[in-house]
Design a protein around this motif. Structure first.
Motif, PDB file in Angstrom:
ATOM      1  N   LYS A  65       0.805  -1.222   0.000  1.00  0.00           N
ATOM      2  CA  LYS A  65       0.000   0.000   0.000  1.00  0.00           C
ATOM      3  C   LYS A  65       0.841   1.276   0.000  1.00  0.00           C
ATOM      4  O   LYS A  65       0.459   2.277  -0.608  1.00  0.00           O
ATOM      5  CB  LYS A  65      -0.961  -0.009   1.192  1.00  0.00           C
ATOM      6  N   LYS A  66       1.963   1.250   0.686  1.00  0.00           N
ATOM      7  CA  LYS A  66       2.816   2.436   0.702  1.00  0.00           C
ATOM      8  C   LYS A  66       3.600   2.564  -0.603  1.00  0.00           C
ATOM      9  O   LYS A  66       3.748   3.660  -1.146  1.00  0.00           O
ATOM     10  CB  LYS A  66       3.770   2.380   1.903  1.00  0.00           C
ATOM     11  N   LYS A  67       4.060   1.446  -1.127  1.00  0.00           N
ATOM     12  CA  LYS A  67       4.784   1.475  -2.403  1.00  0.00           C
ATOM     13  C   LYS A  67       3.897   1.987  -3.528  1.00  0.00           C
ATOM     14  O   LYS A  67       4.362   2.644  -4.466  1.00  0.00           O
ATOM     15  CB  LYS A  67       5.284   0.064  -2.751  1.00  0.00           C
ATOM     16  N   ALA A  68       2.601   1.667  -3.455  1.00  0.00           N
ATOM     17  CA  ALA A  68       1.675   2.040  -4.523  1.00  0.00           C
ATOM     18  C   ALA A  68       1.559   3.550  -4.690  1.00  0.00           C
ATOM     19  O   ALA A  68       1.157   4.029  -5.760  1.00  0.00           O
ATOM     20  CB  ALA A  68       0.298   1.435  -4.262  1.00  0.00           C
ATOM     21  N   LEU A  69       1.903   4.311  -3.660  1.00  0.00           N
ATOM     22  CA  LEU A  69       1.931   5.779  -3.777  1.00  0.00           C
ATOM     23  C   LEU A  69       2.783   6.211  -4.961  1.00  0.00           C
ATOM     24  O   LEU A  69       2.442   7.126  -5.702  1.00  0.00           O
ATOM     25  CB  LEU A  69       2.503   6.400  -2.502  1.00  0.00           C
ATOM     26  N   HIS A  70       3.917   5.543  -5.114  1.00  0.00           N
ATOM     27  CA  HIS A  70       4.906   5.942  -6.106  1.00  0.00           C
ATOM     28  C   HIS A  70       4.600   5.394  -7.498  1.00  0.00           C
ATOM     29  O   HIS A  70       5.306   5.718  -8.457  1.00  0.00           O
ATOM     30  CB  HIS A  70       6.292   5.498  -5.648  1.00  0.00           C
ATOM     31  N   LEU A  71       3.540   4.611  -7.585  1.00  0.00           N
ATOM     32  CA  LEU A  71       3.106   4.103  -8.887  1.00  0.00           C
ATOM     33  C   LEU A  71       2.158   5.093  -9.564  1.00  0.00           C
ATOM     34  O   LEU A  71       2.004   5.076 -10.778  1.00  0.00           O
ATOM     35  CB  LEU A  71       2.397   2.751  -8.701  1.00  0.00           C
ATOM     36  N   CYS A  72       1.555   5.969  -8.779  1.00  0.00           N
ATOM     37  CA  CYS A  72       0.473   6.832  -9.262  1.00  0.00           C
ATOM     38  C   CYS A  72       0.979   8.188  -9.761  1.00  0.00           C
ATOM     39  O   CYS A  72       1.943   8.738  -9.246  1.00  0.00           O
ATOM     40  CB  CYS A  72      -0.540   7.047  -8.155  1.00  0.00           C
ATOM     41  N   ASP A  73       0.274   8.706 -10.754  1.00  0.00           N
ATOM     42  CA  ASP A  73       0.555  10.052 -11.260  1.00  0.00           C
ATOM     43  C   ASP A  73      -0.171  11.106 -10.434  1.00  0.00           C
ATOM     44  O   ASP A  73       0.321  12.225 -10.260  1.00  0.00           O
ATOM     45  CB  ASP A  73       0.097  10.172 -12.723  1.00  0.00           C
ATOM     46  N   LEU A  74      -1.357  10.744  -9.935  1.00  0.00           N
ATOM     47  CA  LEU A  74      -2.188  11.655  -9.155  1.00  0.00           C
ATOM     48  C   LEU A  74      -2.673  10.948  -7.903  1.00  0.00           C
ATOM     49  O   LEU A  74      -2.840   9.728  -7.905  1.00  0.00           O
ATOM     50  CB  LEU A  74      -3.405  12.115  -9.979  1.00  0.00           C
ATOM     51  N   LEU A  75      -2.920  11.709  -6.835  1.00  0.00           N
ATOM     52  CA  LEU A  75      -3.389  11.137  -5.570  1.00  0.00           C
ATOM     53  C   LEU A  75      -4.571  11.938  -5.046  1.00  0.00           C
ATOM     54  O   LEU A  75      -4.614  13.166  -5.166  1.00  0.00           O
ATOM     55  CB  LEU A  75      -2.275  11.147  -4.519  1.00  0.00           C
ATOM     56  N   THR A  76      -5.537  11.250  -4.454  1.00  0.00           N
ATOM     57  CA  THR A  76      -6.641  11.927  -3.793  1.00  0.00           C
ATOM     58  C   THR A  76      -6.160  12.448  -2.445  1.00  0.00           C
ATOM     59  O   THR A  76      -5.091  12.064  -1.947  1.00  0.00           O
ATOM     60  CB  THR A  76      -7.824  10.979  -3.560  1.00  0.00           C
ATOM     61  N   LYS A  77      -6.981  13.303  -1.826  1.00  0.00           N
ATOM     62  CA  LYS A  77      -6.645  13.833  -0.505  1.00  0.00           C
ATOM     63  C   LYS A  77      -6.526  12.701   0.508  1.00  0.00           C
ATOM     64  O   LYS A  77      -5.652  12.716   1.376  1.00  0.00           O
ATOM     65  CB  LYS A  77      -7.710  14.838  -0.059  1.00  0.00           C
ATOM     66  N   ARG A  78      -7.414  11.689   0.391  1.00  0.00           N
ATOM     67  CA  ARG A  78      -7.373  10.565   1.341  1.00  0.00           C
ATOM     68  C   ARG A  78      -6.062   9.805   1.237  1.00  0.00           C
ATOM     69  O   ARG A  78      -5.499   9.368   2.245  1.00  0.00           O
ATOM     70  CB  ARG A  78      -8.556   9.620   1.090  1.00  0.00           C
ATOM     71  N   ALA A  79      -5.565   9.617   0.029  1.00  0.00           N
ATOM     72  CA  ALA A  79      -4.299   8.910  -0.164  1.00  0.00           C
ATOM     73  C   ALA A  79      -3.131   9.728   0.372  1.00  0.00           C
ATOM     74  O   ALA A  79      -2.204   9.187   0.984  1.00  0.00           O
ATOM     75  CB  ALA A  79      -4.094   8.601  -1.644  1.00  0.00           C
ATOM     76  N   ILE A  80      -3.188  11.041   0.148  1.00  0.00           N
ATOM     77  CA  ILE A  80      -2.115  11.924   0.636  1.00  0.00           C
ATOM     78  C   ILE A  80      -2.069  11.910   2.158  1.00  0.00           C
ATOM     79  O   ILE A  80      -0.994  11.821   2.760  1.00  0.00           O
ATOM     80  CB  ILE A  80      -2.326  13.358   0.103  1.00  0.00           C
ATOM     81  N   LEU A  81      -3.235  11.986   2.797  1.00  0.00           N
ATOM     82  CA  LEU A  81      -3.283  12.012   4.254  1.00  0.00           C
ATOM     83  C   LEU A  81      -2.798  10.700   4.862  1.00  0.00           C
ATOM     84  O   LEU A  81      -2.061  10.690   5.852  1.00  0.00           O
ATOM     85  CB  LEU A  81      -4.709  12.304   4.734  1.00  0.00           C
ATOM     86  N   SER A  82      -3.217   9.589   4.271  1.00  0.00           N
ATOM     87  CA  SER A  82      -2.854   8.279   4.819  1.00  0.00           C
ATOM     88  C   SER A  82      -1.467   7.824   4.388  1.00  0.00           C
ATOM     89  O   SER A  82      -0.916   6.876   4.934  1.00  0.00           O
ATOM     90  CB  SER A  82      -3.885   7.230   4.407  1.00  0.00           C
TER      91      SER A  82
END
Length: 269
Positions: A65-82
Motif C-alpha cells: 500500500k505504501k509502495k503504490a503511492l509511487h506508482l500513481c501520477d495523481l493522488l486523492t486527498k485521502r491517499a495523501i493524508l494516509s
C-alpha cells in the motif's frame, strides 16, 4: 471489458474476487477481476506491466500500500493524508489515480455495527499500510490514538507522521500500559497465520469494542483472545466490503449496496 486486479502477497485468502462478482451481479456492470500474488521485490515491474497492457484499475493490499503511492501520477486527498494507496484507477485514460478507501470503509463499518467512534481512547496494534489507511479518519473524529507495533520504530515514525492531524502517540510496551481502551483494533496480519500479537489482557474490559481488520469464517485468533473478556468482537469482513464498494464507485461511478453485499458474501463463505 475493464480489466481490474488485486495486487498483494499473499492473496490466496482474499475474498475480493467474490465481492466484485457480487457487485457486478447487483449492478449489471461487467468487468474482469483477478488476484495477482506479486513477489515482494517485483511490485513495480508487475503492476506497471498490468497497466501498460491495458489494465484499468487495481486494489492494493499488504504489503504494497505504501509502495503504490509511487506508482500513481495523481493522488486523492485521502491517499495523501494516509500516505498509502489501496485502489488505483485510470483517469482521463492517461493518468493513474491513487486513492485510499480503507478509512471511509472502516468508519462505514463502525456505523453499521453501531459503534460510537468519536472522542474515544483507541489502541491500534500494527503500524503498516492497514493502520495508515484508518488513522486519518479516526483522528478526524477527535479520538485519542495509541499505536504499538512489534518493531517499535515503525510505531514511533507513524505517530510522528500523523501528529499534525490530532492526538496520537506510540507506546513501547503495551503490556506495561495500565489504562483500558474503548476500542482495540488489530491492524496486523497475525490472524492470517493464526497468531496473536503479544498482549496482556489488562488493556481490555467487558465494554471494549474489539475489531480485527482481518476476517475469517470462524473467529480469528485475535478475536478469540478478546472474547475472554469482551463480547463486542468483530472481524473486518464488513470493512472489506465497504472499502471495496468505494473502490467500485471510483472505477464505475456507481455505488453498490454494501449491506446486501455483506449478506450475500456471508452466505458464500
Amino acid at each position: 471489458m475493464k480489466k481490474i486486479a488485486l495486487f498483494g502477497n499473499p492473496v490466496y485468502h482474499s475474498k475480493s474476487p467474490i465481492i466484485n462478482k457480487i457487485f457486478s451481479n447487483n449492478t449489471n456492470i461487467i468487468y474482469s477481476y483477478t488476484k495477482v500474488n506479486i513477489p515482494k521485490k517485483n511490485f513495480f515491474t508487475v503492476s506497471k506491466n498490468f497497466f501498460y497492457s491495458g489494465g484499468y484499475g487495481a486494489n492494493i493490499t499488504l504489503p504494497f500500500k505504501k509502495k503504490a503511492l509511487h506508482l500513481c501520477d495523481l493522488l486523492t486527498k485521502r491517499a495523501i493524508l494516509s500516505k498509502s494507496v489501496n485502489v488505483i484507477t485510470r483517469f482521463k485514460n492517461k493518468y493513474l489515480l491513487g486513492d485510499n478507501t480503507d478509512g471511509i470503509g472502516f468508519i462505514n463499518d463502525l456505523k453499521r455495527l453501531f459503534c460510537c467512534y468519536t472522542k474515544k481512547k483507541i489502541l491500534i496494534i500494527g503500524a503498516g499500510g492497514a493502520a495508515r489507511g484508518i488513522i486519518p479518519q479516526l483522528l478526524l473524529y477527535h479520538n485519542k490514538i495509541t499505536i504499538t507495533n512489534r518493531t517499535i520504530e515503525k510505531a514511533k515514525n507513524i505517530s510522528k507522521e500523523f501528529k499534525n492531524l490530532g492526538k496520537i502517540k506510540y507506546i513501547k510496551d503495551i503490556n506495561l500500559c495500565k489504562k483500558k481502551f474503548d476500542i482495540i483494533i488489530n491492524a496486523t496480519s497475525c490472524s492470517i497465520n493464526n497468531k496473536i500479537p503479544k498482549l496482556s489482557d489488562n488493556i481490555i474490559n467487558s465494554k471494549t469494542f474489539c475489531y480485527d481488520m482481518m476476517y475469517s469464517k470462524n473467529k480469528t485468533s485475535f478475536l478469540k483472545w478478546c472474547s475472554k473478556k469482551s463480547m463486542n468482537i468483530y472481524d473486518g469482513l464488513g470493512m472489506l466490503v465497504s472499502q471495496a464498494a468505494y473502490s467500485f464507485f471510483l472505477w464505475h461511478n456507481k455505488m453498490p449496496s454494501i449491506d446486501l453485499s455483506i449478506k450475500i458474501l456471508k452466505k458464500c463463505i
